[in-house]
Design a protein around this motif. Structure first.
Motif, PDB file in Angstrom:
ATOM      1  N   UNK A 203      14.798  34.997  32.967  1.00  0.00           N
ATOM      2  CA  UNK A 203      15.191  35.618  31.700  1.00  0.00           C
ATOM      3  C   UNK A 203      16.678  35.937  31.776  1.00  0.00           C
ATOM      4  N   UNK A 204      17.393  35.623  30.709  1.00  0.00           N
ATOM      5  CA  UNK A 204      18.829  35.893  30.645  1.00  0.00           C
ATOM      6  C   UNK A 204      19.126  36.875  29.519  1.00  0.00           C
ATOM      7  N   UNK A 209      19.493  40.938  22.951  1.00  0.00           N
ATOM      8  CA  UNK A 209      18.493  39.867  22.947  1.00  0.00           C
ATOM      9  C   UNK A 209      18.288  39.363  24.376  1.00  0.00           C
ATOM     10  N   UNK A 210      17.194  38.656  24.576  1.00  0.00           N
ATOM     11  CA  UNK A 210      16.964  37.961  25.837  1.00  0.00           C
ATOM     12  C   UNK A 210      16.621  36.514  25.546  1.00  0.00           C
ATOM     13  N   UNK A 225      14.390  36.300  22.096  1.00  0.00           N
ATOM     14  CA  UNK A 225      13.631  37.426  21.565  1.00  0.00           C
ATOM     15  C   UNK A 225      14.536  38.643  21.431  1.00  0.00           C
ATOM     16  N   UNK A 226      14.230  39.461  20.400  1.00  0.00           N
ATOM     17  CA  UNK A 226      15.062  40.635  20.134  1.00  0.00           C
ATOM     18  C   UNK A 226      14.567  41.827  20.959  1.00  0.00           C
ATOM     19  N   UNK A 227      15.042  41.903  22.192  1.00  0.00           N
ATOM     20  CA  UNK A 227      14.728  42.994  23.096  1.00  0.00           C
ATOM     21  C   UNK A 227      15.734  42.935  24.243  1.00  0.00           C
ATOM     22  N   UNK A 228      16.138  44.072  24.769  1.00  0.00           N
ATOM     23  CA  UNK A 228      17.099  44.074  25.869  1.00  0.00           C
ATOM     24  C   UNK A 228      16.399  43.690  27.164  1.00  0.00           C
ATOM     25  N   UNK A 229      17.170  43.232  28.129  1.00  0.00           N
ATOM     26  CA  UNK A 229      16.596  42.822  29.403  1.00  0.00           C
ATOM     27  C   UNK A 229      15.950  44.011  30.124  1.00  0.00           C
ATOM     28  N   UNK A 230      16.579  45.166  30.046  1.00  0.00           N
ATOM     29  CA  UNK A 230      16.020  46.360  30.691  1.00  0.00           C
ATOM     30  C   UNK A 230      14.691  46.748  30.063  1.00  0.00           C
ATOM     31  N   UNK A 231      14.599  46.695  28.733  1.00  0.00           N
ATOM     32  CA  UNK A 231      13.343  47.019  28.051  1.00  0.00           C
ATOM     33  C   UNK A 231      12.253  46.020  28.421  1.00  0.00           C
TER      34      UNK A 231
END
Length: 300
Positions: A203-204, A209-210, A225-231
């Motif tokens: 995952x990048x 986004x990721x 996808x609309x989500x941060x890598x940490x989330x």
């Protein structure tokens, strides 16, 4: 035999070199200054006509060594500022070679502009001397750059870990405690999605986004996808074989087939794709320990 250049190698993403990072620029500039100064004093590489000198040769060598060091510091300090401003993390060998070529031209122009300060020559401002200064800088700079890269490789290799030689792909996954299909919650409910975790390679992160890279048989699938890598990472804690190897990358350890590099950073390779994922220098020890931990769980 035809001449061949591996352009893919030049364009593959690598870790941004520590020698150009802002916190190391002073050290890099001092090393450049000292090496050039000693080289000029020891070998006197270019012809010098003593009656033209405005000052002692030592001070001329001092200024000729100081100028490249200052140009190096200012050039990469400016480059780092704009990289940070644009939130750019990618770096390739091709970008480095282009930057070094531009740097040599700037140093040559700087040496030309200093001529009137150093020499009493009526032709100081001629096009011939401008060409000569840039040419000399490029010729000497190429050998100097190669010398520094070889020296850096030698010292990094002495500090490097032997882990790379011992790496073997993790073939057997430990028993799972949850089902492979995973539902991921995003910040916006309609963007929530299901994920087959076994297909995920890495995952990048891309801002908020990721980018998911998955392997479905012989097919590589990339989804944004609309989500941060940490989330995202916080929602897959039940799958310990995913490792945050870099500020912008999360990797499936069971999909890694090869590791290359040294203690300054690794590059992870996969069977399914030619993309290589960096392991940052700060994460090298954690990666080694995590690999050994997973390997001990896989070996019966």
């Amino acid at each position: 035999m035809p001449f061949y250049i591996n352009t893919e190698h030049l364009r593959n993403e690598i870790e941004y070199p520590r020698r150009y990072q802002s916190q190391n620029l002073v050290k890099s500039s001092v090393i450049v200054f000292l090496v050039i100064l000693l080289f000029l004093l020891a070998f006197k590489p270019f012809g010098v006509y003593d009656p033209e000198l405005r000052m002692h040769y030592f001070f001329i060598c001092f200024l000729h060594a100081l100028a490249p060091a200052l140009v190096l510091f200012i050039y990469f300090r400016t480059l780092n500022y704009f990289r940070l401003l644009k939130n750019k993390t990618e770096w390739t060998l091709l970008k480095e070679y282009v930057c070094i070529a531009v740097l040599f031209v700037f140093i040559g122009i700087t040496s030309f502009l200093m001529r009137d300060l150093l020499y009493t020559n009526s032709n100081n401002w001629s096009w011939n001397y401008l060409f000569e200064e840039i040419r000399n800088c490029i010729v000497a700079g190429i050998f100097f750059y190669l010398f520094l890269r070889l020296s850096s490789f030698y010292f990094e290799s002495k500090k490097g870990s032997t882990f790379i030689v011992q790496f073997a792909p993790l073939q057997t996954e430990p028993e799972k405690t949850v089902i492979p299909a995973l539902f991921i919650n995003t910040q916006v409910k309609q963007d929530d999605f299901s994920l087959d975790i076994d297909q995920l390679l890495f995952v990048k992160a891309d801002g908020n986004y990721i980018e998911l890279t998955k392997s479905n048989g012989d097919q590589i699938i990339t989804e944004v996808k609309r989500i941060s890598l940490t989330q995202f990472e916080n929602q897959i804690t039940d799958y310990p074989h995913f490792f945050r190897c870099h500020r912008t990358y999360l990797v499936n350890m069971f999909k890694v087939e090869k590791v290359s590099g040294n203690s300054q950073g690794y590059l992870l390779s996969f069977n399914e794709t030619n993309v290589k994922i960096p392991v940052s220098r700060k994460q090298v020890d954690s990666f080694n320990n995590y690999y050994q931990e997973l390997r001990s769980k896989c070996i019966p």
